[in-house]
Write a protein that holds these residues in place. Sequence first.
Motif, mmCIF file in Angstrom:
data_model
loop_
_atom_site.group_PDB
_atom_site.id
_atom_site.type_symbol
_atom_site.label_atom_id
_atom_site.label_comp_id
_atom_site.label_asym_id
_atom_site.label_seq_id
_atom_site.Cartn_x
_atom_site.Cartn_y
_atom_site.Cartn_z
ATOM 1 N N GLY A 30 0.829 -1.244 0.141
ATOM 2 C CA GLY A 30 -0.041 0.523 0.095
ATOM 3 C C GLY A 30 0.492 1.365 -0.169
ATOM 4 N N ASP A 31 2.082 1.038 0.094
ATOM 5 C CA ASP A 31 2.848 2.593 0.358
ATOM 6 C C ASP A 31 3.141 2.355 -1.075
ATOM 7 O OD1 ASP A 31 4.838 1.407 2.755
ATOM 8 O OD2 ASP A 31 3.287 2.261 3.039
ATOM 9 N N TYR A 32 2.645 1.760 -2.615
ATOM 10 C CA TYR A 32 3.337 2.368 -3.770
ATOM 11 C C TYR A 32 2.133 2.359 -4.242
ATOM 12 C CZ TYR A 32 7.658 0.722 -1.676
ATOM 13 O OH TYR A 32 9.032 0.567 -0.928
ATOM 14 N N ALA A 33 2.403 2.972 -5.050
ATOM 15 C CA ALA A 33 1.057 2.967 -6.693
ATOM 16 C C ALA A 33 1.283 2.206 -7.474
ATOM 17 C CB ALA A 33 1.170 5.219 -7.343
ATOM 18 N N MET A 34 0.660 1.581 -8.384
ATOM 19 C CA MET A 34 1.068 1.165 -8.971
ATOM 20 C C MET A 34 -0.467 0.739 -10.228
ATOM 21 S SD MET A 34 -0.795 -3.276 -8.581
ATOM 22 C CE MET A 34 -2.263 -3.120 -9.700
ATOM 23 N N GLY A 50 -3.779 3.272 -13.719
ATOM 24 C CA GLY A 50 -2.960 3.356 -13.026
ATOM 25 C C GLY A 50 -3.653 3.318 -11.505
ATOM 26 N N ILE A 51 -3.018 3.334 -10.000
ATOM 27 C CA ILE A 51 -4.183 3.759 -8.801
ATOM 28 C C ILE A 51 -3.069 4.028 -8.007
ATOM 29 C CG2 ILE A 51 -3.717 0.818 -7.890
ATOM 30 C CD1 ILE A 51 -7.068 1.003 -7.173
ATOM 31 N N SER A 52 -3.683 4.634 -7.036
ATOM 32 C CA SER A 52 -2.749 5.107 -5.959
ATOM 33 C C SER A 52 -2.095 3.536 -5.013
ATOM 34 C CB SER A 52 -3.314 6.657 -5.593
ATOM 35 O OG SER A 52 -4.943 6.104 -5.031
ATOM 36 N N GLY A 53 -1.863 4.346 -4.379
ATOM 37 C CA GLY A 53 -1.386 3.337 -2.747
ATOM 38 C C GLY A 53 -2.449 2.674 -2.229
ATOM 39 N N SER A 54 -3.446 3.675 -2.093
ATOM 40 C CA SER A 54 -4.699 3.903 -0.787
ATOM 41 C C SER A 54 -5.666 3.041 -1.842
ATOM 42 C CB SER A 54 -5.064 4.965 -0.176
ATOM 43 O OG SER A 54 -5.771 6.301 -1.773
ATOM 44 N N GLY A 55 -5.600 3.273 -3.356
ATOM 45 C CA GLY A 55 -7.285 2.500 -4.292
ATOM 46 C C GLY A 55 -7.710 3.640 -4.521
ATOM 47 N N VAL A 56 -7.608 4.896 -3.619
ATOM 48 C CA VAL A 56 -8.638 5.859 -3.780
ATOM 49 C C VAL A 56 -8.847 6.035 -5.251
ATOM 50 C CG1 VAL A 56 -9.170 7.828 -3.014
ATOM 51 C CG2 VAL A 56 -8.891 6.536 -1.421
ATOM 52 N N SER A 100 7.581 4.399 -7.008
ATOM 53 C CA SER A 100 8.050 4.993 -6.268
ATOM 54 C C SER A 100 6.910 6.359 -5.750
ATOM 55 C CB SER A 100 9.536 5.489 -5.958
ATOM 56 O OG SER A 100 9.373 6.733 -6.722
ATOM 57 N N GLY A 101 6.363 5.635 -4.255
ATOM 58 C CA GLY A 101 5.359 6.505 -3.267
ATOM 59 C C GLY A 101 4.297 6.649 -3.827
ATOM 60 N N ALA A 102 3.335 6.673 -3.081
ATOM 61 C CA ALA A 102 1.806 5.931 -3.140
ATOM 62 C C ALA A 102 0.582 6.904 -4.144
ATOM 63 C CB ALA A 102 0.940 5.979 -1.557
ATOM 64 N N LEU A 103 1.460 7.936 -4.270
ATOM 65 C CA LEU A 103 0.634 8.916 -6.122
ATOM 66 C C LEU A 103 1.246 8.430 -7.449
ATOM 67 C CD1 LEU A 103 1.459 12.552 -4.561
ATOM 68 C CD2 LEU A 103 -0.317 11.059 -4.283
ATOM 69 N N PHE A 104 0.108 8.632 -7.557
ATOM 70 C CA PHE A 104 -0.019 7.582 -9.866
ATOM 71 C C PHE A 104 0.532 8.729 -10.354
ATOM 72 C CE2 PHE A 104 0.771 4.515 -12.677
ATOM 73 C CZ PHE A 104 -0.194 4.932 -13.635
#
Length: 123
Positions: A30-34, A50-56, A100-104
Amino acid sequence: QVHLVESGGGLVRAGGSLKLACAASGDTFGDYAMGWYRQSTAKEREFIAGISGSGVATYYADSLKGRFTISRDNAKNMGFLQMNSLKPEDTGVYFCGTLSGALFSRTRKPNSWGQGTRVTVFS
């Protein structure tokens, strides 16, 4: 770093559906965007979703027109790509990648990749 393994590809008739999965291990997923990316013959690897680390927050290539849905389950360290109304031009190898990071961001390339799963859509 995150180790990624894709699955769920296969052969499907045009108009059909597939759901790809991306299993993650290593660091906290969850710390990483995907993102999901596709590589077709004679084309560069292209951004699909793409999706942010939180999924929001989710993002899609304009050409998909709502046919694909990206999601993730951080508790299970899994990412998914639901693909509906598949077309022959969707054929290719699909890769998941973490940034790298949670923001896509579409402009940043993943620093971890899976090995890919092949999708073939026939008409």
